[in-house]
Design a protein around this motif. Structure first.
Motif, PDB file in Angstrom:
ATOM      1  N   VAL A 288       0.843  -1.204   0.000  1.00 11.66           N
ATOM      2  CA  VAL A 288       0.000   0.000   0.000  1.00 11.66           C
ATOM      3  C   VAL A 288       0.872   1.246   0.000  1.00 11.66           C
ATOM      4  CG1 VAL A 288      -1.659   1.343   1.341  1.00 11.66           C
ATOM      5  CG2 VAL A 288      -1.963  -1.127   1.117  1.00 11.66           C
ATOM      6  N   GLN A 289       1.896   1.265   0.843  1.00 18.14           N
ATOM      7  CA  GLN A 289       2.787   2.414   0.900  1.00 18.14           C
ATOM      8  C   GLN A 289       3.497   2.638  -0.432  1.00 18.14           C
ATOM      9  OE1 GLN A 289       5.020   1.011   4.329  1.00 18.14           O
ATOM     10  NE2 GLN A 289       4.157   2.636   5.608  1.00 18.14           N
ATOM     11  N   GLU A 290       3.955   1.554  -1.050  1.00 18.51           N
ATOM     12  CA  GLU A 290       4.638   1.657  -2.336  1.00 18.51           C
ATOM     13  C   GLU A 290       3.711   2.216  -3.417  1.00 18.51           C
ATOM     14  OE1 GLU A 290       6.083  -2.150  -3.346  1.00 18.51           O
ATOM     15  OE2 GLU A 290       7.477  -2.296  -1.651  1.00 18.51           O
ATOM     16  N   GLU A 291       2.474   1.735  -3.456  1.00 16.12           N
ATOM     17  CA  GLU A 291       1.547   2.159  -4.505  1.00 16.12           C
ATOM     18  C   GLU A 291       1.153   3.615  -4.343  1.00 16.12           C
ATOM     19  OE1 GLU A 291      -0.525   1.850  -8.009  1.00 16.12           O
ATOM     20  OE2 GLU A 291       0.979   0.522  -7.103  1.00 16.12           O
ATOM     21  N   ILE A 292       0.902   4.050  -3.100  1.00 11.75           N
ATOM     22  CA  ILE A 292       0.565   5.458  -2.871  1.00 11.75           C
ATOM     23  C   ILE A 292       1.738   6.343  -3.261  1.00 11.75           C
ATOM     24  CG2 ILE A 292       0.048   7.178  -1.104  1.00 11.75           C
ATOM     25  CD1 ILE A 292      -1.653   5.094   0.312  1.00 11.75           C
ATOM     26  N   LEU A 293       2.958   5.954  -2.868  1.00  9.83           N
ATOM     27  CA  LEU A 293       4.143   6.747  -3.230  1.00  9.83           C
ATOM     28  C   LEU A 293       4.295   6.821  -4.741  1.00  9.83           C
ATOM     29  CD1 LEU A 293       6.708   8.257  -2.443  1.00  9.83           C
ATOM     30  CD2 LEU A 293       7.879   6.051  -2.293  1.00  9.83           C
ATOM     31  N   ARG A 294       4.051   5.726  -5.420  1.00  4.94           N
ATOM     32  CA  ARG A 294       4.156   5.728  -6.886  1.00  4.94           C
ATOM     33  C   ARG A 294       3.161   6.689  -7.499  1.00  4.94           C
ATOM     34  NH1 ARG A 294       2.219   4.463 -11.325  1.00  4.94           N
ATOM     35  NH2 ARG A 294       0.241   3.822 -10.409  1.00  4.94           N
ATOM     36  N   GLU A 297       4.341  10.323  -6.845  1.00  3.98           N
ATOM     37  CA  GLU A 297       5.475  10.695  -7.692  1.00  3.98           C
ATOM     38  C   GLU A 297       5.060  10.909  -9.148  1.00  3.98           C
ATOM     39  OE1 GLU A 297       8.200   7.519  -6.978  1.00  3.98           O
ATOM     40  OE2 GLU A 297       9.114   8.507  -5.239  1.00  3.98           O
ATOM     41  N   SER A 298       4.042  10.191  -9.595  1.00 10.30           N
ATOM     42  CA  SER A 298       3.582  10.334 -10.979  1.00 10.30           C
ATOM     43  C   SER A 298       2.610  11.503 -11.153  1.00 10.30           C
ATOM     44  CB  SER A 298       2.894   9.047 -11.440  1.00 10.30           C
ATOM     45  OG  SER A 298       1.653   8.851 -10.758  1.00 10.30           O
ATOM     46  N   GLY A 299       2.158  12.100 -10.034  1.00 13.18           N
ATOM     47  CA  GLY A 299       1.208  13.208 -10.107  1.00 13.18           C
ATOM     48  C   GLY A 299      -0.238  12.786 -10.139  1.00 13.18           C
ATOM     49  N   GLU A 300      -0.500  11.478 -10.090  1.00 11.53           N
ATOM     50  CA  GLU A 300      -1.882  11.010 -10.089  1.00 11.53           C
ATOM     51  C   GLU A 300      -2.580  11.308  -8.761  1.00 11.53           C
ATOM     52  OE1 GLU A 300      -2.399   7.024 -12.356  1.00 11.53           O
ATOM     53  OE2 GLU A 300      -0.350   7.024 -11.572  1.00 11.53           O
ATOM     54  N   TRP A 301      -1.787  11.407  -7.696  1.00 17.10           N
ATOM     55  CA  TRP A 301      -2.341  11.730  -6.384  1.00 17.10           C
ATOM     56  C   TRP A 301      -1.603  12.966  -5.890  1.00 17.10           C
ATOM     57  CZ3 TRP A 301      -3.901   7.291  -2.634  1.00 17.10           C
ATOM     58  CH2 TRP A 301      -4.743   7.791  -1.631  1.00 17.10           C
ATOM     59  N   ARG A 302      -2.277  14.086  -5.903  1.00 21.45           N
ATOM     60  CA  ARG A 302      -1.633  15.361  -5.587  1.00 21.45           C
ATOM     61  C   ARG A 302      -1.534  15.574  -4.076  1.00 21.45           C
ATOM     62  NH1 ARG A 302      -4.341  19.594  -9.946  1.00 21.45           N
ATOM     63  NH2 ARG A 302      -4.205  18.234 -11.766  1.00 21.45           N
ATOM     64  N   THR A 303      -0.376  16.024  -3.653  1.00 21.58           N
ATOM     65  CA  THR A 303      -0.147  16.298  -2.245  1.00 21.58           C
ATOM     66  C   THR A 303       0.336  17.731  -2.081  1.00 21.58           C
ATOM     67  OG1 THR A 303       2.160  15.607  -2.286  1.00 21.58           O
ATOM     68  CG2 THR A 303       0.518  13.902  -1.885  1.00 21.58           C
ATOM     69  N   ILE A 304       0.439  18.150  -0.825  1.00 22.95           N
ATOM     70  CA  ILE A 304       1.012  19.458  -0.524  1.00 22.95           C
ATOM     71  C   ILE A 304       2.137  19.232   0.466  1.00 22.95           C
ATOM     72  CG2 ILE A 304      -1.142  20.707  -0.942  1.00 22.95           C
ATOM     73  CD1 ILE A 304      -1.607  20.795   2.040  1.00 22.95           C
ATOM     74  N   PRO A 305       3.077  20.197   0.575  1.00 22.41           N
ATOM     75  CA  PRO A 305       4.205  20.014   1.487  1.00 22.41           C
ATOM     76  C   PRO A 305       3.729  19.820   2.916  1.00 22.41           C
ATOM     77  CG  PRO A 305       4.611  21.856   0.007  1.00 22.41           C
ATOM     78  CD  PRO A 305       3.177  21.447  -0.180  1.00 22.41           C
ATOM     79  N   VAL A 306       4.436  18.969   3.677  1.00 25.62           N
ATOM     80  CA  VAL A 306       4.102  18.744   5.079  1.00 25.62           C
ATOM     81  C   VAL A 306       4.351  20.036   5.850  1.00 25.62           C
ATOM     82  CG1 VAL A 306       4.695  17.455   7.137  1.00 25.62           C
ATOM     83  CG2 VAL A 306       4.666  16.323   4.922  1.00 25.62           C
TER      84      VAL A 306
END
Length: 306
Positions: A288-294, A297-306
């Motif tokens: 799960v951790q690997e897939e979310i990170l992937r 990194e690909s931009g499919e799941w957008r995050t903001i800085p911690v």
């Protein structure tokens, strides 16, 4: 009290009748009735109400079911884990996800488990944070992706990401601006989960910080229903952008960023504090951790800085 009695009790409770439990366990009904009677005698209360409609749990039966289901599952997982120490990873894992995260990643996780952990049986359950926390404590879920922070919940936690929340509007009722201050929400009919779900609390905290009240016209504790109400033009909701990454080209919704303040959610991975993870649970957790990170990194799941 024997483990066989507890297994019989759980099966009858889940099946709702002796006949269905008998078929699933491949045991005669009189043998099942005897196990239930022995358990009731030892506990001192009736656990079922027998009727023409089947076996209905009493109040004491409901209480017992909630306390032993997770424990029996943990025991089964532990035995299976020991058997698999010298072999490939095997076992049964229950992964819990808040609906928005499940929408984005659950299907991918199932595909990877099937491909990379073929001897692991995976069950994915959806629920809001409050439900997932309760299931973790009861042992009904092995690992969960949910809202944080949760430092006071007596769970093992690890950060996953911070994710920005946006205003989601019907396509024909969307604001003209690309961004709106949170104070503008006071003029909109909102569609949100009921309290005390994490998303509702995050939005209300942002509104309080902006010094406004919000008008929650509809409440829906189903992610799918939230989206349907918005698509029908009955109101606006606030969700992470990733929750709509598949629908943005459909023309049903309009996404507007919010500011003053920005609204974000803290996504975490949680596991029970007092339980040793099985080999299968550890493998699924890492996957799960690997897939979310992937996806991040690909931009499919957008995050903001911690």
């Amino acid at each position: 009290m024997e483990l066989k009695q507890l297994r019989t009790f759980i099966m009858v409770a889940e099946s709702g009748s002796l006949s269905r439990a008998s078929d699933r366990l491949r045991l005669a009904q009189p043998a099942l009735s005897r196990q239930i009677k022995l358990l009731e005698d030892e506990i001192g209360f009736e656990l079922f109400v027998r009727s023409g409609r089947g076996m209905q749990l009493t109040e004491h039966g409901e209480a017992l079911l909630g306390r032993v289901t997770g424990l029996v599952q943990q025991l089964d997982n532990s035995v299976e884990d020991v058997r698999s120490l010298a072999t490939e990873t095997t076992g049964h894992v229950v992964l819990g996800c808040i609906p928005t995260a499940s929408h984005v990643v659950a299907g991918r996780i199932a595909i990877r488990v099937a491909r990379e952990l073929p001897l692991v049986s995976l069950r994915i359950v959806e629920g809001y944070a409050g439900h997932l926390i309760d299931w973790l404590h009861r042992g009904e879920v092995d690992v969960a992706v949910l809202y944080g922070p949760a430092s006071d919940l007596h769970l093992r936690m690890s950060d996953v990401m911070f994710e920005e929340l946006v205003l989601v509007s019907p396509a024909d009722q969307s604001p003209d601006a690309d961004e709106l201050p949170v104070s503008a929400l006071t003029e909109l009919n909102l569609v949100l989960p009921s309290r005390p779900h994490g998303l509702r609390l995050v939005v209300e905290a942002a509104a309080a910080k902006a010094g406004i009240g919000i008008n929650v016209k509809y409440e829906a504790d189903s992610y799918r229903v939230l989206k349907e109400i918005v698509a029908a033009g009955l109101g606006h909701t606030i969700l992470p952008l990733s929750a709509f990454y598949r629908e943005q080209e459909d023309g049903l919704y309009r996404i507007t960023r919010l500011n003053k303040p920005r609204i974000s959610r803290h996504l975490v991975m949680a596991l029970p504090a007092s339980r040793i993870d099985t080999k299968a649970t550890s493998a699924v957790r890492a996957l799960v951790q690997e897939e979310i990170l992937r996806m991040v990194e690909s931009g499919e799941w957008r995050t903001i800085p911690v």
